[in-house]
Design an enzyme around this catalytic site. Structure first.
Site, PDB file in Angstrom:
ATOM      1  N   PHE A  10       1.264  -1.187   0.074  1.00  0.00           N
ATOM      2  CA  PHE A  10       0.378  -0.330  -0.617  1.00  0.00           C
ATOM      3  C   PHE A  10       0.896   0.995   0.346  1.00  0.00           C
ATOM      4  O   PHE A  10       2.209   1.672   0.532  1.00  0.00           O
ATOM      5  CB  PHE A  10      -0.630   0.061   0.950  1.00  0.00           C
ATOM      6  CG  PHE A  10      -2.155  -0.762   1.312  1.00  0.00           C
ATOM      7  CD1 PHE A  10      -3.580  -0.866   0.565  1.00  0.00           C
ATOM      8  CD2 PHE A  10      -1.982  -2.183   1.702  1.00  0.00           C
ATOM      9  CE1 PHE A  10      -4.337  -1.494   0.459  1.00  0.00           C
ATOM     10  CE2 PHE A  10      -3.341  -2.421   1.880  1.00  0.00           C
ATOM     11  CZ  PHE A  10      -4.466  -2.484   1.572  1.00  0.00           C
ATOM     12  N   ASP A  11       1.352   2.148  -0.868  1.00  0.00           N
ATOM     13  CA  ASP A  11       0.939   3.828  -0.480  1.00  0.00           C
ATOM     14  C   ASP A  11       0.094   4.193   0.512  1.00  0.00           C
ATOM     15  O   ASP A  11      -0.296   3.546   0.679  1.00  0.00           O
ATOM     16  CB  ASP A  11       0.989   4.690  -2.318  1.00  0.00           C
ATOM     17  CG  ASP A  11       0.684   6.191  -1.587  1.00  0.00           C
ATOM     18  OD1 ASP A  11       1.982   6.099  -1.741  1.00  0.00           O
ATOM     19  OD2 ASP A  11      -0.051   6.414  -1.759  1.00  0.00           O
TER      20      ASP A  11
END
Length: 218
Positions: A10-11
């Site tokens: 995940f960013d």
């Protein structure tokens, strides 16, 4: 859709948390310290997501040295206030819980300095869902998304890229994932848009947090 993904990267900004306010306030502070007055703060939203050095150089024609000075000022504000002018998107914690229940290994891969990423995730009580938090170094190295992703994969000993996917909200996330050989999801609730994702070659483009769950868990 696909039960095969075991490792999910995940960013952070624009994907897990809506960090826009803190980032643009920090950028405005830095620009003011550099003698630049910001007339319209909305113009600064383009700073959310990409590496800061790139943005200062691209949008304000700063040299490497000027960009580094601006980042130093940015961090003065960010450390004190900007980091916490931020909120977790609705549904994110539920998504992370659901993924953990399904034995997925969750990792953060952000261009933000790793030390700040950890503090933010701990502040919002979601650090516990992640087995690793990968970010950039304070000295300005490892800021490109592909470098962060590679570092995350190496740190977690992940070799099977077919079981790995990246979730992000800007073209940098998609381009970085492609460079490394990962599938990727572009989320429209963040700071990117559909044409940006299509151009970068996102494998999935979704509107909501529950759409992310659909892709990851079917």
């Amino acid at each position: 859709m696909n039960m095969a993904y075991e490792y999910i990267l995940f960013d952070l900004d624009g994907t897990l948390t809506d960090s826009g306010v803190g980032i643009i306030n920090s950028v405005e502070y830095a620009l003011q310290k550099c003698g630049i007055e910001v007339k319209d703060k909305n113009e600064l939203y383009k700073f959310v997501g990409p590496p800061l050095t790139d943005s200062f150089e691209m949008y304000y024609d700063f040299s490497k040295e000027e960009a580094n000075t601006a980042i130093k000022y940015y961090r003065e504000y960010f450390r004190e206030k900007g980091m916490f002018e931020n909120l977790v998107y609705d549904g994110i914690e539920k998504l992370l819980k659901e993924l953990k229940v399904n034995n997925k290994k969750l990792i953060v891969a952000t261009s933000k300095a790793e030390v700040f990423a950890k503090q933010i995730l701990e502040h919002f009580n979601i650090a516990e869902y992640f087995s690793y938090i990968a970010g950039s170094n304070l000295d300005g190295t490892r800021v490109k998304k592909a470098e962060v992703i590679k570092y995350a994969l190496e740190s977690c000993n992940i070799e099977d890229l077919s079981k790995t996917i990246m979730v992000g909200d800007r073209e940098h996330d998609i381009i970085g994932a492609k460079e490394v050989g990962l599938k990727c999801i572009g989320v429209l609730y963040g700071y990117g848009d559909r044409s940006e994702f299509e151009k970068a070659g996102a494998d999935f483009i979704v509107e909501t947090v529950s759409d992310v769950e659909q892709v990851l868990l079917g």
